[in-house]
Design a protein around this motif. Sequence first.
Motif, PDB file in Angstrom:
ATOM      1  N   PRO A   1       0.852  -1.119  -0.160  1.00  0.00           N
ATOM      2  CA  PRO A   1       0.040  -0.056   0.008  1.00  0.00           C
ATOM      3  C   PRO A   1       0.766   1.290  -0.069  1.00  0.00           C
ATOM      4  O   PRO A   1       0.205   2.179  -0.319  1.00  0.00           O
ATOM      5  CB  PRO A   1      -0.835   0.020   1.268  1.00  0.00           C
ATOM      6  CG  PRO A   1      -0.007  -0.916   2.006  1.00  0.00           C
ATOM      7  CD  PRO A   1       0.698  -1.824   1.250  1.00  0.00           C
ATOM      8  N   ARG A   2       2.161   1.116   0.230  1.00  0.00           N
ATOM      9  CA  ARG A   2       2.972   2.318  -0.012  1.00  0.00           C
ATOM     10  C   ARG A   2       3.492   2.783  -1.330  1.00  0.00           C
ATOM     11  O   ARG A   2       3.837   3.790  -1.510  1.00  0.00           O
ATOM     12  CB  ARG A   2       4.522   1.933   1.058  1.00  0.00           C
ATOM     13  CG  ARG A   2       4.033   1.821   2.493  1.00  0.00           C
ATOM     14  CD  ARG A   2       5.461   1.405   3.060  1.00  0.00           C
ATOM     15  NE  ARG A   2       5.958   0.087   2.452  1.00  0.00           N
ATOM     16  CZ  ARG A   2       7.071  -0.325   2.658  1.00  0.00           C
ATOM     17  NH1 ARG A   2       7.699   0.254   3.547  1.00  0.00           N
ATOM     18  NH2 ARG A   2       7.649  -1.518   2.131  1.00  0.00           N
ATOM     19  N   VAL A   3       2.943   1.852  -2.187  1.00  0.00           N
ATOM     20  CA  VAL A   3       3.552   2.110  -3.639  1.00  0.00           C
ATOM     21  C   VAL A   3       2.467   2.821  -4.103  1.00  0.00           C
ATOM     22  O   VAL A   3       1.169   2.685  -4.113  1.00  0.00           O
ATOM     23  CB  VAL A   3       3.630   0.652  -4.305  1.00  0.00           C
ATOM     24  CG1 VAL A   3       4.058   1.338  -5.893  1.00  0.00           C
ATOM     25  CG2 VAL A   3       4.577  -0.127  -3.841  1.00  0.00           C
ATOM     26  N   PHE A   4       3.150   4.101  -4.995  1.00  0.00           N
ATOM     27  CA  PHE A   4       2.091   4.960  -5.521  1.00  0.00           C
ATOM     28  C   PHE A   4       2.777   5.530  -6.831  1.00  0.00           C
ATOM     29  O   PHE A   4       3.979   5.575  -6.733  1.00  0.00           O
ATOM     30  CB  PHE A   4       1.567   6.291  -4.759  1.00  0.00           C
ATOM     31  CG  PHE A   4       2.321   7.274  -4.514  1.00  0.00           C
ATOM     32  CD1 PHE A   4       3.282   6.955  -3.460  1.00  0.00           C
ATOM     33  CD2 PHE A   4       2.583   8.504  -5.317  1.00  0.00           C
ATOM     34  CE1 PHE A   4       4.369   7.957  -2.999  1.00  0.00           C
ATOM     35  CE2 PHE A   4       3.428   9.412  -4.879  1.00  0.00           C
ATOM     36  CZ  PHE A   4       4.398   9.273  -3.836  1.00  0.00           C
TER      37      PHE A   4
ATOM     38  N   VAL B   1       3.239   8.730  -9.575  1.00  0.00           N
ATOM     39  CA  VAL B   1       2.855  10.226  -9.653  1.00  0.00           C
ATOM     40  C   VAL B   1       3.979  10.558 -11.043  1.00  0.00           C
ATOM     41  O   VAL B   1       4.915  10.034 -11.297  1.00  0.00           O
ATOM     42  CB  VAL B   1       3.648  11.102  -8.706  1.00  0.00           C
ATOM     43  CG1 VAL B   1       5.113  10.508  -8.175  1.00  0.00           C
ATOM     44  CG2 VAL B   1       3.407  12.417  -8.380  1.00  0.00           C
TER      45      VAL B   1
ATOM     46  N   ASN C   1      -5.800   8.466  -5.019  1.00  0.00           N
ATOM     47  CA  ASN C   1      -4.750   8.759  -3.939  1.00  0.00           C
ATOM     48  C   ASN C   1      -3.480   7.959  -4.436  1.00  0.00           C
ATOM     49  O   ASN C   1      -2.247   8.370  -3.978  1.00  0.00           O
ATOM     50  CB  ASN C   1      -5.175   8.011  -2.515  1.00  0.00           C
ATOM     51  CG  ASN C   1      -5.944   8.766  -1.856  1.00  0.00           C
ATOM     52  OD1 ASN C   1      -6.119  10.178  -1.785  1.00  0.00           O
ATOM     53  ND2 ASN C   1      -6.934   8.308  -0.873  1.00  0.00           N
ATOM     54  N   ARG C   2      -3.569   7.079  -5.285  1.00  0.00           N
ATOM     55  CA  ARG C   2      -2.430   6.189  -5.616  1.00  0.00           C
ATOM     56  C   ARG C   2      -2.053   6.416  -6.968  1.00  0.00           C
ATOM     57  O   ARG C   2      -0.804   5.962  -7.539  1.00  0.00           O
ATOM     58  CB  ARG C   2      -2.637   4.644  -5.207  1.00  0.00           C
ATOM     59  CG  ARG C   2      -2.991   4.681  -3.786  1.00  0.00           C
ATOM     60  CD  ARG C   2      -3.016   3.342  -3.352  1.00  0.00           C
ATOM     61  NE  ARG C   2      -1.719   2.422  -3.118  1.00  0.00           N
ATOM     62  CZ  ARG C   2      -1.593   1.195  -3.263  1.00  0.00           C
ATOM     63  NH1 ARG C   2      -2.760   0.494  -3.169  1.00  0.00           N
ATOM     64  NH2 ARG C   2      -0.322   0.723  -3.470  1.00  0.00           N
TER      65      ARG C   2
ATOM     66  N   VAL D   1      -1.326   9.487  -8.963  1.00  0.00           N
ATOM     67  CA  VAL D   1      -1.595  11.090  -8.701  1.00  0.00           C
ATOM     68  C   VAL D   1      -1.160  11.652 -10.089  1.00  0.00           C
ATOM     69  O   VAL D   1       0.124  11.768 -10.399  1.00  0.00           O
ATOM     70  CB  VAL D   1      -0.549  11.262  -7.614  1.00  0.00           C
ATOM     71  CG1 VAL D   1      -0.637  12.689  -7.236  1.00  0.00           C
ATOM     72  CG2 VAL D   1      -0.622  10.580  -6.534  1.00  0.00           C
ATOM     73  N   ASP D   2      -2.241  12.325 -10.556  1.00  0.00           N
ATOM     74  CA  ASP D   2      -1.783  13.418 -11.558  1.00  0.00           C
ATOM     75  C   ASP D   2      -1.008  14.573 -11.069  1.00  0.00           C
ATOM     76  O   ASP D   2      -1.593  15.218 -10.175  1.00  0.00           O
ATOM     77  CB  ASP D   2      -3.068  13.834 -12.348  1.00  0.00           C
ATOM     78  CG  ASP D   2      -3.401  12.930 -13.479  1.00  0.00           C
ATOM     79  OD1 ASP D   2      -2.566  12.336 -13.978  1.00  0.00           O
ATOM     80  OD2 ASP D   2      -4.543  12.905 -13.687  1.00  0.00           O
ATOM     81  N   SER D   3       0.085  14.882 -11.374  1.00  0.00           N
ATOM     82  CA  SER D   3       0.983  15.937 -11.076  1.00  0.00           C
ATOM     83  C   SER D   3       0.795  17.161 -11.698  1.00  0.00           C
ATOM     84  O   SER D   3       0.378  17.279 -12.687  1.00  0.00           O
ATOM     85  CB  SER D   3       2.525  15.572 -10.994  1.00  0.00           C
ATOM     86  OG  SER D   3       3.011  15.458 -12.341  1.00  0.00           O
TER      87      SER D   3
ATOM     88  N   LEU E   1       7.364   5.990   1.970  1.00  0.00           N
ATOM     89  CA  LEU E   1       6.330   5.330   0.721  1.00  0.00           C
ATOM     90  C   LEU E   1       7.445   4.731  -0.459  1.00  0.00           C
ATOM     91  O   LEU E   1       8.617   4.870  -0.296  1.00  0.00           O
ATOM     92  CB  LEU E   1       5.578   6.600   0.332  1.00  0.00           C
ATOM     93  CG  LEU E   1       4.405   7.014   1.564  1.00  0.00           C
ATOM     94  CD1 LEU E   1       3.689   8.210   0.676  1.00  0.00           C
ATOM     95  CD2 LEU E   1       3.614   6.095   2.262  1.00  0.00           C
TER      96      LEU E   1
END
Lengths: 346, 327
Positions: free
Chosen positions: B22-25, B27, B51-52, B54-56, B75
């Motif tokens: 769950p720490r993987v996202f 961006v 949340n995971r 993420v459009d920057s 993360l």
Amino acid sequence: MAVNSTVRPAARLSESTLRDMYWTMLLARRLDERAWALHRQGRIAFHISGIGQEAAQVAAAFAINRGVDFVAPYYRDLALLLALGMPTTDFMLSLFGKHDISSGGRQMPFHWSFKHLNVVSGSAVVTTQVPQAAGLAFAVKYRQQTGMVDPQDTTQPRLALTCLGEGSTSQGEWHEAMNWAGVHKLPMICFVQNNMYAISEKPHQQMAVANVADRASAYGVAGAVVDGNDVLAVYDAMVEAVERAYNGDGATLLEAKMYRLTPHSSDDDDRTYRSREEIELWKARDGIPRFRQHLIDVGVLTEAEAGDYDARARAETDRAQQEADAAPMPAPEEALGDLYAKGELD
Amino acid sequence: MPEITLIEALRQAMDEELARDPRVFVVGEDVGPRGGVFRATQGLYEKYGANRLVDSPLAELSIVAVGIGAAVADLRPICEIQFADFIYPAFNQIVNEGSRMYYRSNGAWCVPMVIRVPYGGGIGGGLYHSQSIEAYFSHVPGLKIVVPSTPYDAKGLLKSAVRDPNPVMVLEPKKGYRAIKGEIPDGEFTVPIGPARIAREGRDVSVFAYGMMAYYAAQAAETVAQEGIDAEVIDLRTLLPLDQDAILNSVKKTGKALIVHEDMQTMGYGAEVAAVIATDGFEYLDGPVRRLTGPDVPGVPYSHPMQEFFMPNPEKIADAIRDLAEY
């Protein structure tokens, strides 16, 4: 802690906390002065000073959850780091290039890193820490929003505080960081210590507005300006920013106005760009004697106790220097260490 | 075993790592509902949410810097740079910050982040959608760089990169995103960061390549095989740290080394490979170390004839193998 709008946050500080704040400011000043002396004696290669900025830094540290909330500091933050829990001896070790916690002697002094205090390592390239602080604040929010932590859990970091000078706000990455903080409504405090100088350049050479904080509205974050020599005023402003972050109401751009009382660094000659009269004018506003007088006026300190603090600060500085003096230098081969961290697949 | 494309392998790797930890996202620009401009994150937003995925903001520096901060906070960011050509605003954050964090903090702070970077030419991308950037970044101790040329390696190396406690740059040969297909096994696997891969065994000439050029080199080797030249192809796969043993073992066997990359030649990655051979493989050599690379011009031109002139391809590689074999 809920804000009682009728009582300023600083009014709720206990006498022992007020004394603790004063002690930290004073100790930072004495250590800083000692570093100048050691440089003049040829015993250390470099010094970059925080003299004149102690009041604001101590106020900032005391307003957050010290040792838990993330901090991405900058090189003038000696008083801030002492307030967060940096051991005095560790500062002296860093001056001598010995085994300090921050970098084991690899970095120049003042490049703070204390993992056990959630103080993140920085470089000498200004402003790089600010978008990283946005990342730290992003991580805080990510963990809360994905249910990994309870937003009320005070054992977890709930904000990221980052510090910088006003000159650093001219960098493009400052804009990117503030934009992230606004767009993602991050629990971040961008604490600009406007000491009126970026080496020799003055604020009007950095920006066409009167205050860094004037830009806050353009990023959709809260902004405020405060007298950086007034420790309790900074504390009040910082508590407001902290509450905002803890409550999920986004970032704050807080600008404390102060004055860099020393040259930029041990390699600078400030006589080339400012008058002695100007410095004397600001010395009269120095936050440390001002706070000392305030504490005496309100009966928190007596003159005798204040004198005792002076003696203790000198003694602690001597003790730390002697301890660091006695410590060994790193082995040359330590230059080769800590290249890659070992992982689960290694 | 199912056959999939390179980009599908990358997408699977991210899907599995997002599910595992769950720490993987992820961006980057357009990685959310759009699924990435190359579709690498297609379907992941629907599966894992905003949340995971993420459009920057459209700003490469802070994509990386926010990734560094998040990684420091434990993360596991996967930062996507849309095109390698756009990475330079983030150069300082990668070189001065993320890659130096562990060393400069005396081993206290790790930066477990991935930077995915589509790179390379031959796609009509002109000067600013075609660049190879490995030479700039392979000079950075503290960083790891991998370059897959097969779907198997793409999936396995990206999964290893996500689990690595150091910053890992994954250079993705975007010309091969859909052109390169290959079989991958069902179920969990990783490919270790570090070891090179013998893509084809041979006795006469060693060809060292990576990314799209490794794919082309394997084709060239089959062409010259019909003429009786037995070329060995080493897919370097990891550029930093470099698998020097794999290079030396191959040259020991063949006595001849051809290095192929599409990046410009001067101070390019091939210079380091040549230096490794010159330093520790000198006595194995039966001929000069040769390089086949893009020319020393500011970029891959847009116009087709000029682009094709710039790019190495299987025919040019086959010619270079023949020349060296005859030496």
